[in-house]
Design a protein around this motif. Structure first.
Motif, PDB file in Angstrom:
ATOM      1  N   LYS A  45       0.827  -1.211   0.000  1.00  0.00           N
ATOM      2  CA  LYS A  45       0.000   0.000   0.000  1.00  0.00           C
ATOM      3  C   LYS A  45       0.861   1.260   0.000  1.00  0.00           C
ATOM      4  CE  LYS A  45      -3.958   2.107   2.389  1.00  0.00           C
ATOM      5  NZ  LYS A  45      -4.891   1.990   3.528  1.00  0.00           N
ATOM      6  N   ASP A  46       0.466   2.201  -0.824  1.00  0.00           N
ATOM      7  CA  ASP A  46       1.100   3.517  -0.875  1.00  0.00           C
ATOM      8  C   ASP A  46       0.402   4.421   0.143  1.00  0.00           C
ATOM      9  OD1 ASP A  46       2.194   5.989  -1.511  1.00  0.00           O
ATOM     10  OD2 ASP A  46       0.926   6.247  -3.282  1.00  0.00           O
ATOM     11  N   ASP A  48       0.631   7.516   0.689  1.00  0.00           N
ATOM     12  CA  ASP A  48       0.292   8.844   0.173  1.00  0.00           C
ATOM     13  C   ASP A  48      -0.988   8.818  -0.653  1.00  0.00           C
ATOM     14  OD1 ASP A  48       2.563   9.812   1.398  1.00  0.00           O
ATOM     15  OD2 ASP A  48       3.801   9.716  -0.399  1.00  0.00           O
ATOM     16  N   GLY A  49      -1.047   7.943  -1.634  1.00  0.00           N
ATOM     17  CA  GLY A  49      -2.218   7.874  -2.502  1.00  0.00           C
ATOM     18  C   GLY A  49      -3.302   6.944  -1.998  1.00  0.00           C
ATOM     19  N   LYS A  50      -2.968   6.134  -0.964  1.00  0.00           N
ATOM     20  CA  LYS A  50      -3.906   5.187  -0.336  1.00  0.00           C
ATOM     21  C   LYS A  50      -4.233   3.992  -1.239  1.00  0.00           C
ATOM     22  CE  LYS A  50      -4.078   8.181   2.972  1.00  0.00           C
ATOM     23  NZ  LYS A  50      -3.202   7.998   4.159  1.00  0.00           N
ATOM     24  N   GLY A  51      -3.601   3.903  -2.382  1.00  0.00           N
ATOM     25  CA  GLY A  51      -3.836   2.770  -3.276  1.00  0.00           C
ATOM     26  C   GLY A  51      -2.591   1.915  -3.396  1.00  0.00           C
ATOM     27  N   SER A  52      -2.359   1.368  -4.594  1.00  0.00           N
ATOM     28  CA  SER A  52      -1.205   0.502  -4.799  1.00  0.00           C
ATOM     29  C   SER A  52      -0.839   0.475  -6.273  1.00  0.00           C
ATOM     30  CB  SER A  52      -1.500  -0.915  -4.301  1.00  0.00           C
ATOM     31  OG  SER A  52      -0.339  -1.730  -4.356  1.00  0.00           O
ATOM     32  N   LEU A  85      -5.619   3.973  -6.615  1.00  0.00           N
ATOM     33  CA  LEU A  85      -6.945   3.601  -6.119  1.00  0.00           C
ATOM     34  C   LEU A  85      -7.673   2.701  -7.116  1.00  0.00           C
ATOM     35  CD1 LEU A  85      -8.123   7.003  -4.590  1.00  0.00           C
ATOM     36  CD2 LEU A  85      -7.350   4.961  -3.362  1.00  0.00           C
ATOM     37  N   LEU A  86      -7.309   2.795  -8.394  1.00  0.00           N
ATOM     38  CA  LEU A  86      -7.912   1.931  -9.397  1.00  0.00           C
ATOM     39  C   LEU A  86      -7.478   0.482  -9.168  1.00  0.00           C
ATOM     40  CD1 LEU A  86      -9.559   1.457 -11.947  1.00  0.00           C
ATOM     41  CD2 LEU A  86      -7.565   2.151 -13.302  1.00  0.00           C
TER      42      LEU A  86
END
Length: 253
Positions: A45-46, A48-52, A85-86
């Protein structure tokens, strides 16, 4: 920059992904087991962006994302959604066809350009948004894919592709060695190695931050994660996720 390599041997799929990122970006979280909409998946998980940039789920679906810096980038003043997030949104899909339906709800107008690879045991696909088109372009996922935000990006990608054409990469160990290497060997004007060109990339403002290996076998997903520059990191974290019986039936359709 990021580098993706993958190979299929029968029903076995092996994938290697080197994540290159700014040294100013927060350190990524180690892969964890998530459960969205009743589907389990492994994903780093990143923060900062909350995604990957990568996820693999219990249906044997692997999703990988590379930024497309050569596409038409949108102004940072715009209200944009993190492309990572996608990946999180697609991680709970049971098949590539289901993922393609989910993708239609993603706002391209609020997204920077990207290349998105999807893999299962018996199929694969590449989705490309160039920042210009109003629709995703689809095609076959090539065995190697690179992205770069460096001013010399075209030359860097060309050098890496030329290297691949000259190499015989038939095993997981050979692909792993490639992603931990300083190939291709390119010299600066002063005759020193220019590691901005290498698969394991080193620059003052950015570097390879991690390496992830994913193997899809008959009954499980195995993820290995090297946390740090691949050329300097021998220890890895290993995670396993069983492929559900229902998922196996989907793969065999």
């Amino acid at each position: 920059m990021c580098s993706l390599s993958w190979r299929r041997n029968g029903n076995r799929v092996s994938l290697f992904f080197t994540r290159d990122e700014s040294v100013l970006r927060s350190k990524a979280h180690l892969p964890q087991l998530f459960d969205d909409d009743g589907v389990q998946f492994l994903m780093p998980k990143d923060p900062d962006g909350k995604g990957s940039w990568l996820a693999a789920n219990e249906f044997g679906l692997v999703i990988v994302l590379l930024n497309d810096y050569q596409g038409r980038m949108k102004s940072q003043s715009q209200s944009l959604k993190s492309r990572g997030l996608l990946v999180r949104k697609l991680a709970s899909c049971r098949s590539i066809s289901e993922a393609s339906v989910v993708l239609k709800s993603w706002s391209l107008a609020m997204s920077q350009p990207f290349q998105l690879g999807l893999l299962q045991a018996n199929c694969e696909q590449l989705w490309h948004y160039d920042g210009v088109s109003s629709q995703i372009q689809t095609g076959s996922l090539p065995p190697h894919l690179f992205s770069s935000g460096h001013p010399e990006a075209d030359a860097i990608i060309a050098a890496r592709q030329n290297l691949i054409r000259q190499m015989k990469l038939n095993t997981d160990n050979e692909l792993l060695a490639l992603h931990k290497s300083h190939l291709p060997e390119v010299k600066t004007s002063l005759g020193k190695p220019d590691l901005a060109y290498s698969i394991c990339m080193h620059r003052a403002e950015a570097k390879s931050q991690s390496l992830t290996q994913v193997n899809l076998v008959e009954d499980k997903v195995v993820m290995r994660y090297w946390d740090g520059q691949p050329c300097e990191t021998d220890q890895y974290f290993q995670y396993e996720l069983a492929i559900a019986d229902a998922a196996q039936r989907v793969l065999n359709i």
